[in-house]
Design an enzyme around this catalytic site. Structure first.
Site, mmCIF file in Angstrom:
data_model
loop_
_atom_site.group_PDB
_atom_site.id
_atom_site.type_symbol
_atom_site.label_atom_id
_atom_site.label_comp_id
_atom_site.label_asym_id
_atom_site.label_seq_id
_atom_site.Cartn_x
_atom_site.Cartn_y
_atom_site.Cartn_z
ATOM 1 N N HIS A 501 -35.453 -37.838 -19.068
ATOM 2 C CA HIS A 501 -36.094 -36.832 -17.957
ATOM 3 C C HIS A 501 -36.903 -35.900 -17.873
ATOM 4 C CE1 HIS A 501 -34.605 -34.203 -14.362
ATOM 5 N NE2 HIS A 501 -35.330 -33.057 -15.610
ATOM 6 N N GLU A 502 -37.310 -35.102 -19.015
ATOM 7 C CA GLU A 502 -39.287 -34.268 -19.323
ATOM 8 C C GLU A 502 -39.493 -35.419 -18.984
ATOM 9 O OE1 GLU A 502 -38.398 -31.617 -18.477
ATOM 10 O OE2 GLU A 502 -36.067 -31.137 -19.156
ATOM 11 N N HIS A 505 -40.953 -35.638 -16.115
ATOM 12 C CA HIS A 505 -42.277 -34.244 -15.638
ATOM 13 C C HIS A 505 -43.475 -34.953 -16.017
ATOM 14 C CE1 HIS A 505 -38.760 -32.126 -13.069
ATOM 15 N NE2 HIS A 505 -38.502 -31.777 -15.037
ATOM 16 N N HIS A 508 -45.277 -37.625 -14.821
ATOM 17 C CA HIS A 508 -46.247 -37.057 -13.215
ATOM 18 C C HIS A 508 -46.565 -36.024 -13.417
ATOM 19 C CE1 HIS A 508 -44.819 -34.570 -9.082
ATOM 20 N NE2 HIS A 508 -45.269 -35.655 -8.730
HETATM 21 ZN ZN LIG Z 1 -36.504 -31.465 -14.157
#
Ligand SMILES: [Zn+2]
Length: 716
Positions: A501-502, A505, A508
């Site tokens: 998940h991290e 980011h 991104h």
């Molecule tokens: Zn998050």
């Protein structure tokens, strides 16, 4: 989903200025201020301008932030007072160039004060937060500056802009209006006072909660009371006690959510009750109470919305979101309630039955996690001890998280042991683009510490911007339980998911290719920013990826049967897992759709009413309380997620629907990687969010893949 993206440096991440005295309009040039010569005066000379932790001292931050605020203010004043006719370049783009000193120091400081704080950094934060907030007011409530931006916005040249230029002009103009630029002078002054007070309260909430959560750690006298925990966890509890001067006792620290990991293992019902009650009552009384802070904040926020002519604070917050109306967000959330309430009822019946075997006649909230785990084990024959040996933290990162990105996007990674880190347990990596050129730096800070905030997050030390010639420097922070002395670091499946998940980011941020820093990378809407991260979670279970990293110390790959059980087990206990999240999201929206009078109710009484309302719709909040109760809901009272917690659910819907597209279009291929990067992952906020989503999948987001993934379409 327990994850949070820390409010990354806002567009003009800056700020200072206390007494309005600073910079009378004309005098200001950088030369007027005493020259700042500390370690942030120039970009670091390390690769990618990475922070040089070998030279930065705790005492360096405050002077740098103060100088950064003064410098930015001077730069903004110079733009406001430019005698030349306003143009996009000399006004809007010039604003993007301002504040580099403050951005430089804030990018580092904000991470340190969250992930590795101490009294000096806390004191700096307390002193500087109001000034940073005030700086934003100095900018956005500057009449001359707004007049120039408005002139550009309303001009033929402004209307003729396209692409990222047009987006920059629109978002800059909207930000001024959002911050009160259209108010008269008296109301502007009132708003500034409110903002100062709100910022101070938010900081106080955060610090009080950190202290209160630490203070609420539960002390046990005997090892017997901890029966059910692993030897390693018991050893950690004994060490924690010894560190607190309680040698011979055992301390269970609280994590920041209502549910505590140990609740699923502790066999002693009294111990569970004690731990659960410590969790749900933290910060409700005594020195660490946050009740007064919450009450004042809720009222101030409602007042602020009213001053700006809006019905409530949620409407104020949602102005730049993918979903802009509180009612639409609420309607979206309520769409889950019937299936979720039914799931909670069904699961409660199963757990009640399971508990009978232990002579428990009435299931209580502190029993839910324990029996849910028992049923999970019975039904899926799974426990963490069986799973964790396959998930070495560093192996998961390098051969799982990185590997998936290499296969999909063609990027590669090289460890950099020469770059300084702020904690010895961290690692730094250089990231290379698909053509082999340098793309970014990536830091990973894995373990829980007493001086680290709970949860997990990504932030930028340096934000990408073509205008400023900066490449991204990104850090992921987690709270994985550190390994006992001499043991390998092992992750739970939940930790593994959080790592993916991290890293979503991080991608991104690292794929950012924008001209303007305020539109770069993760500088997107609250209800869009969690889409790339949740989307990236899907890679963890792609068989090719899983087989590449899920290996035990003997090099054996996780058996298929075990993995299938993990995936099947994920659909179990959604009544709690999804229930507590949805409840927290609705509680957040309930708090922020109040008017000033309503917001003045005693917080716990209001919360009780809000939860009763959810129960009336079909949920069971008494048995399954929200993931965060009001007194310890850090996301909404200090981390910028107010009227935004729903965004996790909204973006989860986007992530499932987006993954559905991938699966229907060939899976984890390089071609799909290029498409993903070109349509949204490398796009920052250069386009409208709905347009980017449509460019990716070719359709508007659909709910069904999420219902399916959550097991809510079944009646198991
Ligand atoms: Zn998050």
């Amino acid at each position: 989903m327990k994850i949070r993206l820390m409010a990354a440096a806002a567009p003009f991440a800056i700020a200072l200025l206390g007494a309005g005295a600073i910079m009378p309009a004309e005098a200001k040039t950088a030369a007027a201020a005493p020259a700042y010569t500390g370690p942030f005066a120039q970009p670091s000379t390390l690769p990618f301008h990475a922070p040089d932790f070998s030279v930065i001292k705790d005492s360096d931050y405050q002077p740098a932030i103060e100088a950064g605020i003064a410098a930015e203010l001077a730069e903004m004043e110079a733009i406001a007072n430019n005698p030349a006719k306003p143009t996009f370049e000399n006004t809007v783009v010039a604003m993007e160039r301002a504040g580099t000193l403050l951005s430089r120091v804030a990018g580092v400081f904000d991470q340190l004060v969250s992930a590795n704080t101490n009294d000096t950094l806390d004191a700096t934060d307390t002193a500087m937060s109001p000034k940073r907030e005030a700086l934003k007011d100095e900018i956005y409530l500057n009449d001359k500056l707004f007049a120039r931006v408005k002139a550009v916005h309303d001009s033929a040249a402004g209307k003729a802009l396209t692409g990222e230029d047009k987006m920059l002009l629109e978002t800059t103009y909207a930000k001024f209006v959002h911050r009160g630029a259209e108010l008269d002078a008296a109301h502007k002054a009132e708003l500034k006072q409110m903002n100062l007070r709100i910022a101070a309260l938010e900081t106080k909430f955060s610090q009080t909660l950190t202290a209160g959560t630490d203070a609420a750690a539960v002390v046990f006298d005997s090892k017997d009371q901890l029966a059910g925990l692993s030897d390693a966890d018991i050893a950690a509890a004994a060490k924690r006690a010894a560190d607190k001067g309680l040698a011979g006792k055992y301390v269970l620290a609280l994590v920041n959510t209502t549910q505590q990991p140990a609740l699923s293992q502790l066999t002693n019902r009294e111990t569970r009750k004690k731990l659960f009650e410590a969790s749900v009552t933290r910060c409700t009384g005594g020195d660490d109470s946050t009740i007064g802070i919450v009450s004042e904040l809720a009222v101030l926020r409602a007042k602020k919305a009213k001053l700006l002519g809006l019905p409530d604070y949620a409407t104020f917050q949602m102005y730049d979101r993918m979903v802009t109306k509180p009612a639409k967000a609420m309607e979206f959330m309520k769409g889950f309630v019937p299936a979720l309430g039914a799931t909670q009822s069904r699961e409660q019946a199963i757990l009640t039955e399971a508990a009978k075997a232990d002579g428990v006649t009435k299931l209580e909230p502190w029993d839910w996690g324990y029996y849910a785990e028992k049923v999970r084990k019975a039904k899926y024959d799974l426990d963490d001890a069986q799973i964790k040996p396959y998930f070495n933290v560093w192996n998961t990162l390098e051969n799982g998280v990185f590997y998936a990105a290499t296969q999909t996007y063609g990027i590669t990674f090289k460890r950099r042991t020469d770059l300084p880190v702020y904690h010895p347990s961290m690692r730094a990596y250089e990231v290379f683009d698909k053509d082999g050129s340098p793309l970014a730096l990536f830091y990973f800070d894995p373990y829980a510490r007493p001086n680290k905030q709970g949860g997990a997050w990504m932030t930028n030390f340096v934000e990408q911007s073509d205008l400023l010639g900066d490449k991204p420097v990104v850090v992921n922070t987690l709270n994985i339980t550190p390994p006992p002395e001499g043991q390998p670091p092992l992750a739970t499946w939940d930790d593994v998911t959080t790592m993916f998940h991290e890293f979503g980011h991080a991608l991104h941020g690292m794929f950012a290719s924008q001209k303007y820093p305020s539109l770069s990378g993760t500088n997107t809407a609250r209800d869009f920013v969690e889409f790339p991260s949740q989307f990236n979670e899907n890679f963890a279970t792609v068989p090719q990826v899983l087989q590449h990293f899920a290996k035990n110390a003997a090099g054996e790959t996780i058996p298929d049967a075990l993995m299938q059980k993990i995936e099947a087990a994920e659909k179990w206990n959604q009544g709690l897992g999804f229930g507590e999240t949805l409840e927290a999201a609705m509680l957040d929206m309930d708090w922020h759709t109040l008017n000033e009078e309503q917001a003045a109710q005693p917080p716990l009484a209001f919360e009780a009413k809000a939860l009763a309302g959810m129960d009336a719709e079909g949920l069971h909040t008494g048995m399954i309380p929200p993931r965060y109760r009001t007194p310890y809901f850090r996301h909404i009272w200090s981390n910028g997620y107010s009227a935004g917690y729903y965004a996790y659910i909204w973006t989860e819907m986007l992530a499932h629907d987006g993954w559905d597209w991938v699966e229907k279009n060939g899976g984890m291929t390089r071609a799909n990687g290029d498409h993903i990067r070109a349509t949204f992952l490398g796009q920052g906020h250069s386009k409208d969010f709905s347009v980017m989503y449509h460019n990716f999948t070719g359709h508007d987001p659909q709910l069904e893949p999420m219902l399916e993934a959550r097991g809510l379409t079944e009646s198991q």
